[in-house]
Design an enzyme around this catalytic site. Structure first.
Site, PDB file in Angstrom:
ATOM      1  CG  HIS A 163      -2.053  -0.894   1.409  1.00 57.48           C
ATOM      2  ND1 HIS A 163      -3.754  -0.487   1.012  1.00 57.48           N
ATOM      3  CD2 HIS A 163      -1.320  -2.227   1.243  1.00 57.48           C
ATOM      4  CE1 HIS A 163      -4.442  -1.834   0.627  1.00 57.48           C
ATOM      5  NE2 HIS A 163      -3.019  -2.710   1.009  1.00 57.48           N
ATOM      6  CG  ASP A 372       0.097   9.153   0.890  1.00 59.20           C
ATOM      7  OD1 ASP A 372      -0.052   8.043   1.420  1.00 59.20           O
ATOM      8  OD2 ASP A 372      -0.513   9.800   1.980  1.00 59.20           O
TER       9      ASP A 372
HETATM   10  P1  ADP Z   1      -3.681   6.484   5.312  1.00 58.96           P
HETATM   11  O1  ADP Z   1      -3.896   5.070   4.853  1.00 58.96           O
HETATM   12  O2  ADP Z   1      -1.303   6.968   4.969  1.00 58.96           O
HETATM   13  O3  ADP Z   1      -3.699   6.801   7.003  1.00 58.96           O
HETATM   14  P2  ADP Z   1      -4.995   7.912   2.892  1.00 58.96           P
HETATM   15  O4  ADP Z   1      -5.433   8.789   2.737  1.00 58.96           O
HETATM   16  O5  ADP Z   1      -4.322   7.083   1.942  1.00 58.96           O
HETATM   17  O6  ADP Z   1      -3.940   7.458   4.041  1.00 58.96           O
HETATM   18  O7  ADP Z   1      -6.125   7.061   3.817  1.00 58.96           O
HETATM   19  C1  ADP Z   1      -6.482   7.807   5.093  1.00 58.96           C
HETATM   20  C2  ADP Z   1      -8.464   6.959   5.689  1.00 58.96           C
HETATM   21  O8  ADP Z   1      -8.002   7.703   6.803  1.00 58.96           O
HETATM   22  C3  ADP Z   1      -8.683   7.265   5.270  1.00 58.96           C
HETATM   23  O9  ADP Z   1      -9.543   6.453   4.786  1.00 58.96           O
HETATM   24  C4  ADP Z   1      -9.570   8.503   6.115  1.00 58.96           C
HETATM   25  O10 ADP Z   1     -10.760   8.737   5.290  1.00 58.96           O
HETATM   26  C5  ADP Z   1      -9.413   8.013   6.782  1.00 58.96           C
HETATM   27  N1  ADP Z   1      -9.599   9.187   7.724  1.00 58.96           N
HETATM   28  C6  ADP Z   1      -8.299  10.214   8.131  1.00 58.96           C
HETATM   29  N2  ADP Z   1      -8.131  10.776   9.435  1.00 58.96           N
HETATM   30  C7  ADP Z   1      -9.740  10.851   9.671  1.00 58.96           C
HETATM   31  C8  ADP Z   1      -9.871  10.728  10.845  1.00 58.96           C
HETATM   32  N3  ADP Z   1      -9.510  11.930  11.406  1.00 58.96           N
HETATM   33  N4  ADP Z   1     -11.056  10.080  11.364  1.00 58.96           N
HETATM   34  C9  ADP Z   1     -11.630   9.581  10.496  1.00 58.96           C
HETATM   35  N5  ADP Z   1     -10.901   9.471  10.165  1.00 58.96           N
HETATM   36  C10 ADP Z   1      -9.535   9.247   9.025  1.00 58.96           C
HETATM   37  C1  G6P Z   2      -1.343   2.878   6.725  1.00 60.35           C
HETATM   38  C2  G6P Z   2      -0.771   1.854   6.553  1.00 60.35           C
HETATM   39  C3  G6P Z   2      -1.179   0.705   7.051  1.00 60.35           C
HETATM   40  C4  G6P Z   2      -1.819   1.225   8.206  1.00 60.35           C
HETATM   41  C5  G6P Z   2      -2.346   2.348   7.932  1.00 60.35           C
HETATM   42  C6  G6P Z   2      -2.718   2.836   9.542  1.00 60.35           C
HETATM   43  O1  G6P Z   2      -2.685   2.897   5.651  1.00 60.35           O
HETATM   44  O2  G6P Z   2      -0.273   2.125   4.409  1.00 60.35           O
HETATM   45  O3  G6P Z   2      -0.908  -0.420   6.776  1.00 60.35           O
HETATM   46  O4  G6P Z   2      -3.067  -0.652   8.826  1.00 60.35           O
HETATM   47  O5  G6P Z   2      -1.685   3.258   7.677  1.00 60.35           O
HETATM   48  O6  G6P Z   2      -1.244   2.984  10.505  1.00 60.35           O
HETATM   49  P1  G6P Z   2      -1.428   1.781  12.091  1.00 60.35           P
HETATM   50  O7  G6P Z   2       0.110   1.514  11.888  1.00 60.35           O
HETATM   51  O8  G6P Z   2      -2.024   2.603  12.721  1.00 60.35           O
HETATM   52  O9  G6P Z   2      -1.687   0.205  11.507  1.00 60.35           O
END
Ligand code: ADP
Ligand code: G6P
Length: 462
Positions: A163, A372
Site C-alpha cells: 500500500h 504517499d
Molecule cells: P493513510 O493510509 O496513510 O492513513 P490514506 O489517505 O490513504 O492515508 O487513508 C486515510 C484513511 O483514514 C481515509 O479513509 C480517511 O478517511 C481516514 N481518516 C483520516 N483522518 C481521519 C480522521 N481524523 N477521522 C477518521 N478517519 C480519518
Molecule cells: C497506512 C498503512 C497501513 C496501516 C495504516 C494505519 O495506511 O499502509 O498498513 O494500517 O497506515 O497505520 P497503523 O500503524 O495504525 O496500522
C-alpha cells in the site's frame, strides 16, 4: 475455527481494533488508515477470512464473525509491539520506503521480531486457508509472509499488495536484510504496487540482487514458480461514499458543522493521520503565511485540519505532534479572527459520516504529502463533494497524482509555489474549477475499489 476459507486477506491490522477501557469494559472501533478503508468493502463482497492483529498487545482474542466474514486475531506481545510494530515496521521500513523523509533506524533485534511475527501470521493463515485457497497478503509489515506461507502450503494461490511506495533501489539497498525481503515477496504469485515506478524499482532490485531470471514483469523464481510484479492503483468504494455524503444525516451534520464554524465564506480542509509523511508542517506554514500576509482573511476563511492520532509512542510522531501544536498555536495567536481561530485543528478520529460531512463543505481540499503510496483522502473528497464547485490541491508526490491529473498539483517542498497554487485553487473562476472537478469525478467513478480487487484477483487466478 471449524470451517476453512476459500479467500483469505492477511494484514497487520484487522478492520476493527479492540479497546479496553480503564474499568475493564471492551469496545471495538474501526481501525485507522487507508488499508482498512479500502479492503473492508472488498471483504464484505467476497466473504472469507481476515487474519490480522486486533490492535492491543498481550491479549488473545478468539476468532469471530464480522460483516459476513471471519475475523482471525493474531496476538502480539508487548515486546513484539515495540520491536515488530513500532520498531521495524514503523521506524525502519516506513521512513525508508517514504524516501527517508525521516531517518530510518536499523536494529537487529527489531528484525528478529519482524521474522517471528511474520512467521506467526503465516502459520495462522496456513491454518485457516482451505485447499487451493486464494490468499492476499497486505503491506510492508508482512513482506516475509508470501515465502513462509508457500513453504507451509504450496497448494495456495498467493498475492501480495504493497500500500505504500516501493523505494528507489539506492534507498532499498541500505537495508541489511534486503535479500530476505526480496525473497519474501517473491514467494507470491503476484506482487502489486500502487504505481508502475514501484514495480519497476522492485524488478530492478530482483535483477541486481538475486539469481532469478527476470522476463519483463515476470520473475522465474528458481526451482519454484513465476512471480509477476505490476501496478494496481488502489481506490475507494466510490458509490458508497457518494451515497453516504448525500444521506439526510450527513447533510444535517454538514449544516451543523457550518454553524459551528460560523458560516465562513470559504473553508480549506486537511484530513490526515498525524504522520510526518503527510507534509503537515509545510501545509500549515503555507496556510499561516497566507493569513499573515492578508491574502486570506480569517474573518471569512477557515482552515479546518483534522489529524487522527497515529503511532503515538514512536519518537518522530511525538515530535511531529508537539511541532504541530506549537505551529497552530502561534499562527492562531497572531492572526486570530474575532471569536474564531484561523486554523481549527482537531487531533482526533471521527466516524466516517462526520468525515463525509466535512468533505461536503470543503471549498478547497488540501492534500500535500511529501510522499504517499496513493492517498485515499483525495479520492474520498472527490466522491463526497456534492457539486463540482470544490477544488482539490494535491501533492505531486502522492500516488493519486498519477491519476488525478486535473487536481491543482503542488510540490509541498516549495512553500511559495504551494501558496500560489492554494490561492489559485481558491480564486479560479467557477468555470475552471468545475472543469477540473468534473474530470476528477469521472476518474474516481471509473476506477473504484471493486475494479482494483477484480483486476488484481483476476490476474492472480490467470
Ligand atoms: P493513510 O493510509 O496513510 O492513513 P490514506 O489517505 O490513504 O492515508 O487513508 C486515510 C484513511 O483514514 C481515509 O479513509 C480517511 O478517511 C481516514 N481518516 C483520516 N483522518 C481521519 C480522521 N481524523 N477521522 C477518521 N478517519 C480519518
Ligand atoms: C497506512 C498503512 C497501513 C496501516 C495504516 C494505519 O495506511 O499502509 O498498513 O494500517 O497506515 O497505520 P497503523 O500503524 O495504525 O496500522
Amino acid at each position: 475455527m471449524s470451517e476453512r476459507a476459500r479467500f483469505v486477506v492477511v494484514a497487520n491490522r484487522l478492520p476493527v481494533d479492540r479497546i479496553t477501557a480503564d474499568d475493564g469494559s471492551v469496545d471495538w472501533r474501526t481501525s485507522p488508515g487507508g488499508l482498512v478503508t479500502a479492503l473492508e468493502p472488498v471483504m464484505r463482497r467476497m466473504g472469507g477470512a481476515w487474519v490480522g492483529w486486533h490492535g492491543a498487545s498481550n491479549e488473545t482474542v478468539e476468532p469471530f464473525e464480522h460483516d459476513g466474514y471471519s475475523v482471525i486475531p493474531v496476538p502480539l506481545s508487548g515486546d513484539e509491539y515495540e520491536e515488530y510494530y513500532e520498531g521495524f515496521s514503523n521506524a525502519t521500513l516506513w521512513p525508508l520506503y517514504h524516501d527517508t523523509v525521516a531517518f530510518p533506524e536499523f536494529h537487529r533485534e527489531w528484525w528478529d521480531a519482524y521474522v517471528t511475527v511474520n512467521r506467526r501470521f503465516a502459520e495462522a493463515t496456513a491454518d485457516v486457508a482451505d485447499d487451493g485457497a486464494t490468499v492476499w497478503v497486505q503491506d510492508y509489515q508482512l513482506q516475509l509472509v508470501p515465502k513462509l506461507l508457500r513453504e507451509m502450503r504450496p497448494d495456495l494461490r498467493i498475492g501480495f499488495f504493497l500500500h505504500i511506495p516501493f523505494p528507489p533501489t539506492e534507498l532499498f539497498q541500505q537495508l541489511p536484510w534486503r535479500s530476505d525481503i526480496l525473497e519474501g515477496l517473491l514467494g507470491a504469485d503476484l506482487v502489486g504496487f500502487q504505481v508502475p515506478g514501484g514495480a519497476q524499482n522492485f524488478l530492478r532490485l530482483v535483477r541486481q540482487r538475486t539469481r532469478h531470471r527476470v522476463e519483463r514483469d515476470r520473475v522465474h523464481v528458481s526451482g519454484s514458480h513465476v512471480c509477476t510484479a505490476r501496478a494496481y492503483p488502489i481506490s475507494i468504494d466510490t458509490h458508497g461514499f457518494e451515497e453516504l455524503a448525500q444521506s439526510p444525516e450527513v447533510i444535517a451534520e454538514s449544516e451543523s458543522l457550518l454553524e459551528e464554524l460560523g458560516h465562513p465564506k470559504q473553508i480549506f480542509l486537511g484530513v490526515d493521520r498525524l504522520d510526518y509523511t503527510k507534509g503537515l508542517r509545510q501545509r500549515i506554514r503555507a496556510m499561516g503565511e497566507l493569513f499573515e500576509e492578508g491574502k486570506l482573511d480569517p474573518a471569512d476563511t477557515v482552515f479546518l485540519q483534522v489529524a487522527t492520532p497515529s503511532r503515538e509512542r514512536v519518537e518522530e510522531y511525538k515530535r511531529l505532534r508537539d511541532d504541530i501544536d506549537l505551529l497552530v498555536g502561534r499562527i492562531n495567536s497572531e492572526v486570530g479572527g474575532v471569536g474564531r481561530p484561523a486554523i481549527s485543528y482537531l487531533h482526533a478520529g471521527f466516524p466516517r459520516a462526520t468525515m463525509a460531512a466535512m468533505y461536503r463543505i470543503a471549498d478547497v481540499m488540501v492534500v500535500t504529502p511529501l510522499r504517499d503510496g496513493m492517498n485515499l483522502v483525495a479520492k474520498e473528497y472527490v466522491a463526497c463533494r456534492p457539486d463540482t464547485n470544490g477544488a482539490l490541491v494535491l501533492s505531486e508526490f502522492a500516488g493519486a497524482a498519477q491519476e488525478l491529473k486535473q487536481a491543482y498539483l503542488v510540490n509541498p517542498y516549495d512553500l511559495n509555489g504551494m501558496k500560489d497554487v492554494l490561492m489559485q485553487a481558491a480564486t479560479d473562476s467557477p468555470r475552471e474549477r468545475q472543469r477540473r472537478m468534473r474530470a476528477l469525478k469521472k476518474q474516481v467513478r471509473g476506477s473504484t475499489i471493486e475494479h482494483w480487487a477484480d483486476n488484481f484477483l483476476g490476474d492472480l487466478q490467470g
